[in-house]
Enzyme design. Structure first.
Site, PDB file in Angstrom:
ATOM      1  N   ASP A 367      61.357  46.080  -3.065  1.00 14.62           N
ATOM      2  CA  ASP A 367      59.969  46.347  -2.689  1.00 14.62           C
ATOM      3  C   ASP A 367      59.026  45.705  -3.700  1.00 14.62           C
ATOM      4  O   ASP A 367      59.461  45.077  -4.664  1.00 14.62           O
ATOM      5  CB  ASP A 367      59.725  47.858  -2.606  1.00 14.62           C
ATOM      6  CG  ASP A 367      59.889  48.523  -3.963  1.00 14.62           C
ATOM      7  OD1 ASP A 367      60.812  48.143  -4.705  1.00 14.62           O
ATOM      8  OD2 ASP A 367      59.083  49.405  -4.307  1.00 14.62           O
ATOM      9  N   HIS A 701      69.031  43.440  -0.650  1.00 16.55           N
ATOM     10  CA  HIS A 701      67.809  43.978  -0.034  1.00 16.55           C
ATOM     11  C   HIS A 701      66.610  43.520  -0.865  1.00 16.55           C
ATOM     12  O   HIS A 701      66.409  43.989  -1.982  1.00 16.55           O
ATOM     13  CB  HIS A 701      67.897  45.505   0.001  1.00 16.55           C
ATOM     14  CG  HIS A 701      66.687  46.151   0.607  1.00 16.55           C
ATOM     15  ND1 HIS A 701      66.514  46.262   1.963  1.00 16.55           N
ATOM     16  CD2 HIS A 701      65.596  46.704   0.044  1.00 16.55           C
ATOM     17  CE1 HIS A 701      65.367  46.865   2.208  1.00 16.55           C
ATOM     18  NE2 HIS A 701      64.788  47.145   1.056  1.00 16.55           N
ATOM     19  N   ASP A 750      77.487  44.011   2.222  1.00 16.99           N
ATOM     20  CA  ASP A 750      76.553  42.984   1.726  1.00 16.99           C
ATOM     21  C   ASP A 750      75.601  42.612   2.853  1.00 16.99           C
ATOM     22  O   ASP A 750      75.794  41.604   3.541  1.00 16.99           O
ATOM     23  CB  ASP A 750      77.344  41.767   1.240  1.00 16.99           C
ATOM     24  CG  ASP A 750      76.445  40.699   0.640  1.00 16.99           C
ATOM     25  OD1 ASP A 750      75.240  40.974   0.442  1.00 16.99           O
ATOM     26  OD2 ASP A 750      76.938  39.586   0.380  1.00 16.99           O
ATOM     27  N   GLU A 759      70.708  46.989  -2.907  1.00 13.90           N
ATOM     28  CA  GLU A 759      69.425  46.578  -3.456  1.00 13.90           C
ATOM     29  C   GLU A 759      69.662  45.902  -4.814  1.00 13.90           C
ATOM     30  O   GLU A 759      70.746  45.993  -5.387  1.00 13.90           O
ATOM     31  CB  GLU A 759      68.477  47.780  -3.613  1.00 13.90           C
ATOM     32  CG  GLU A 759      67.029  47.354  -3.824  1.00 13.90           C
ATOM     33  CD  GLU A 759      66.000  48.428  -3.478  1.00 13.90           C
ATOM     34  OE1 GLU A 759      66.384  49.600  -3.355  1.00 13.90           O
ATOM     35  OE2 GLU A 759      64.811  48.076  -3.337  1.00 13.90           O
TER      36      GLU A 759
END
Ligand code: CA
Length: 785
Positions: A367, A701, A750, A759
């Protein structure tokens, strides 16, 4: 697949005889009515289906996953050949309870025909839609469908009028008003679901990696170090192994039967080829018919990874253009992200009215949030790497001009330039004088809501606002500790910055003493940022006092250090998991600085502190001995925690310090074992680092390194460490993948959507950089027998 077998998928003869369609973006109104699509004899529209797993024959729902926004909740399984979602609570918005399918591209001018079957155990409503997966959520097609207990076929279609959209999703919104007249729980099933495009050409599948039962460090081994492979083999007797190079056997021997490895469930043999010390590339290890991936035996196998692991931080900088040549390749270049972070307002519930300059810093993970708690351990680890090399030798490897960053040539070691980028963000998070909670630090700043994958930082602030979350004692102490550490490491290079850091640190310390119990809300993680809540702050007080003591030598901080319970108890467990430090367990960071840097503790005290570090390392060596994959980490309660790989790599730092303090080879071997595990000698046969190994991490991610969902974005840059196996399986993707019940070390996938196991983040890459820098320096010192 329910009822009858259909073989429309991949039927090329149908693709070539597609006729012109007349659907023009209109929404066919009635469910079950024939659409305007051309169809084959059984009524299924012609063309290639963009949706994978149309008939749910294999028992899994993937790539269909659920998304529940609390309090909405439910479950999703394949039942009787159909995908059935049970909604226990529907929430307030239609989209609070939904299932969806991503990973496809809807192309401009193409015609799409939608059909699916749907039924429920009681009457309800659903709203299927095809549209953007993230803001502004433009929809290309939608319909509202009354669902009954009788299976009905729904048809629709549209012509894509907008530009190609690789972020598209097919979603069924089922919560909120859709359930207004539906008593929960309700079970809704779908099957035979098609979104056909006559001109669709399926993307080429990724070559499937065959994972060999012979698990090795896929980078290789150091000539003088222990060389151990783990082999999955059910045989109860030792087996012959051979080390092969250029078709010739260069060493051979017998395996040792390890037996069943608890954390992986694998029955293992161990191969120890330590006595083979010749250098070279192109080695494989053969046991029976099974042959390992190719690996090298060389002292320099970590010399590029140590730099790439640090370069992760440059790639993830906020507030600066990622430009060539520092981006390494054009595909990783991007405009500056979040320039608006120069003036970020308080959230309405944050109890403040000002705006702060919280620019710079590193994006935390997948993020775009920036968190003081987590930024703390990350920037500490980077600065500690500098300080360790400065005091133990070898600091030039990370000196000015060595790391391909814009600050090369400014006469400051590049590793400190990188750390400063984060440190300046941390300083910006401190409440100004004269305001409520002056001197405290805001816990975090991030987007007001979650954004979708496939989003570059410079585009992100156009679609999502950001705000400051409330202050916390933990964040304030993270700032005090790292700013105190920064004050001493920057002093020779920038006295003014050092003075600013020390002032911020002492102000933060005093503020935390005044307000020792302001804690982040554990529920403050549902909207746009992780919670990073931490109610236990005695470790943070100790850490901050230790850093202030090491930097200032002031007696008041020495007193705080010596009276803390952490002074004489070096941590080796986080909860029940063996490790010394995590973002929420920071006492060991203070102890390591006290053990490393002379001048604060008395000589005898410092020696005792070093002995405690060595004792912790001994406990990790004991763990390695019990593990079939020789990792310094073990499951607890048959579970692996979130970010298990970070436990492995942080424990390797303790082992490295034990070697620094004793020069005993066994600790160096412990570091080697830790890296062997992360780079392929594990239950998945996976190198958890991008760009390294024959089966490297490919799809972490990450919003920008999101090639898997959107071909316009780049793949992950090399040197990023995945969080790895996590028994919690918190994300819908791994749940839908059927990982439930996995052995702890096998709870991994994965995939970019699998955020709870895959992540990447600054606090995991910082120890990777530290340890690979360390092993590269010490590679030739190994003397294993
Ligand atoms: Ca520099």
């Amino acid at each position: 697949m329910r009822k009858q077998q259909r073989t429309i998928l991949g039927n090329l003869s149908l693709l070539c005889c597609a006729v012109a369609l007349t659907a023009t973006g209109c929404v066919p109104k009635s469910s079950g009515a024939p659409g305007s699509a051309a169809a084959d004899a059984s009524g299924i529209p012609v063309g290639g289906n963009l949706l994978k797993n149309a008939t749910f024959e294999n028992g899994a729902t993937l790539p269909w996953t659920t998304s529940f926004t609390p309090p909405a909740n439910g479950s999703f399984v394949v039942t009787d050949g159909a995908a059935c979602v049970t909604i226990n609570e529907g929430g307030s918005n239609n989209w609070d309870a939904q299932i969806r399918h991503r990973e496809m591209v809807v192309q401009e001018g193409h015609t799409y025909n939608v059909t699916f079957k749907i039924w429920a155990d009681k009457p309800t409503m659903v709203r299927p839609k095809v549209g953007m997966a993230g803001p502004p959520y433009r929809e290309y097609w939608n319909q509202t469908v009354k669902v009954t207990t009788t299976p009905q076929e729904v048809r629709g279609g549209f012509v894509m009028q907008s530009a190609d959209d690789p972020t598209v999703e097919f979603a069924f919104h089922m919560g909120g008003a859709m359930m207004r007249e539906t008593p929960a729980p309700v079970t809704i099933c779908i099957d035979d679901i098609y979104m056909n495009d006559p001109d669709f050409v399926p993307p080429k599948g990724e070559a499937k990696i065959e994972v060999s039962p012979v698990r090795v460090n896929q980078l290789g081994y150091l000539p003088g170090a222990k060389k151990v492979a783990s082999v999955v083999n059910s045989n109860q007797q030792p087996l012959a192994w051979s080390l092969i190079r250029e078709g010739k056997t260069v060493a051979e021997g017998k395996t040792e039967v390890f037996g069943k490895d608890a954390d992986s469930g694998d029955h293992l043999h161990l191969v120890d080829f330590t006595s083979f010390k010749e250098t070279g590339a192109g080695y494989t290890l053969k046991v029976g018919d099974d042959e390992s991936p190719v690996f090298a035996i060389k002292n320099d196998i970590y010399s590029s990874l140590k730099k790439d692991a640090l370069h992760y931080f440059y790639h993830n900088r906020s507030g600066i253009e990622i430009a060539m040549p520092y981006a390494v390749e054009e595909k990783w270049a991007r405009p500056a992200g979040h320039l608006g972070d120069k003036s970020i307002p308080c959230a309405p519930d944050a109890g403040c009215k000002y705006k702060l300059d919280v620019s710079k810093g590193w994006y935390d993970a997948g993020d775009h949030g920036k968190y003081v708690v987590n930024g703390g351990i990350s920037v500490w680890t980077v600065m500690n790497q500098y300080e360790r090399f400065k005091l133990q030798g070898g600091v030039d490897a990370f000196g000015d001009g060595k790391l391909n960053i814009p600050e090369g040539g400014n006469k400051v070691p590049d590793i400190l330039d990188e750390a400063r980028w984060e440190m300046e963000f941390m300083l910006g998070m401190q409440v100004p004088a004269g305001q409520p909670h002056a001197g405290m630090a805001h816990h975090k700043m991030h987007d007001v809501a979650w954004t979708a994958l496939g989003l570059a930082p410079h585009e992100a602030e156009k679609v999502m606002k950001r705000h400051l979350r409330p202050v916390s004692t933990a964040a304030t102490l993270n700032l005090a500790a790292t700013a105190a550490q920064a004050a001493r490491v920057f002093k020779p290079f920038d006295a003014a910055f050092a003075t600013r850091c020390l002032k911020a640190a002492e102000t933060a310390w005093a503020a935390a003493k005044k307000e020792p119990t302001i804690f982040a809300d554990p529920k403050d993680g549902s909207s746009g940022g992780g919670p990073y809540d931490d109610k236990i702050v005695d470790d943070d007080f100790y850490w901050a006092a230790a850093e202030l003591f090491v930097t200032t030598k002031k007696g008041q901080y020495g007193t705080e250090v010596r009276k803390s319970k952490h002074f004489k108890n070096f941590q080796t467990l986080s909860g029940s998991f063996p490790t010394s430090m995590t973002w929420g367990d920071t006492a060991a960071l203070g102890s390591l600085s006290l053990a490393l840097v002379p001048g604060a503790l008395a000589a005898g005290e410092r020696k005792a502190m070093r002995d405690r570090v060595v004792a912790a390392a001994d406990s990790y060596l004991a763990v390695i001995d019990q593990q079939g994959y020789r990792t310094p980490f073990a499951a607890s309660g048959n579970e692996y925690p979130w970010g298990s790989n970070s436990f492995v790599i942080n424990n390797a730092i303790i082992l490295a310090y034990a070697y620094d303090f004793t020069k005993k080879d066994k600790y160096l071997e412990g570091v080697v074992h830790s890296l062997d595990y992360l780079l392929g000698r594990n239950a998945m046969g996976q190198s958890y680092v991008s760009g390294y190994g024959s089966n490297p991490l490919r799809h972490p991610h990450h919003r920008f390194w999101s090639e898997q969902v959107d071909g316009r974005f780049p793949p992950a840059a090399p040197g990023a460490l995945s969080g790895g196996p996590n028994s919690g399986l918190q994300d819908p993707y791994v749940q839908a993948a059927g990982l439930k019940g996995c052995a702890p070390q096998k709870c991994f996938l994965d995939h970019i959507e699998a955020w709870s196991v895959n992540e990447i983040t600054i606090n995991w890459n910082a120890p990777l950089a530290w340890v690979t820098g360390w092993i590269d320096q010490n590679a030739s010192k190994a003397k294993a027998k």
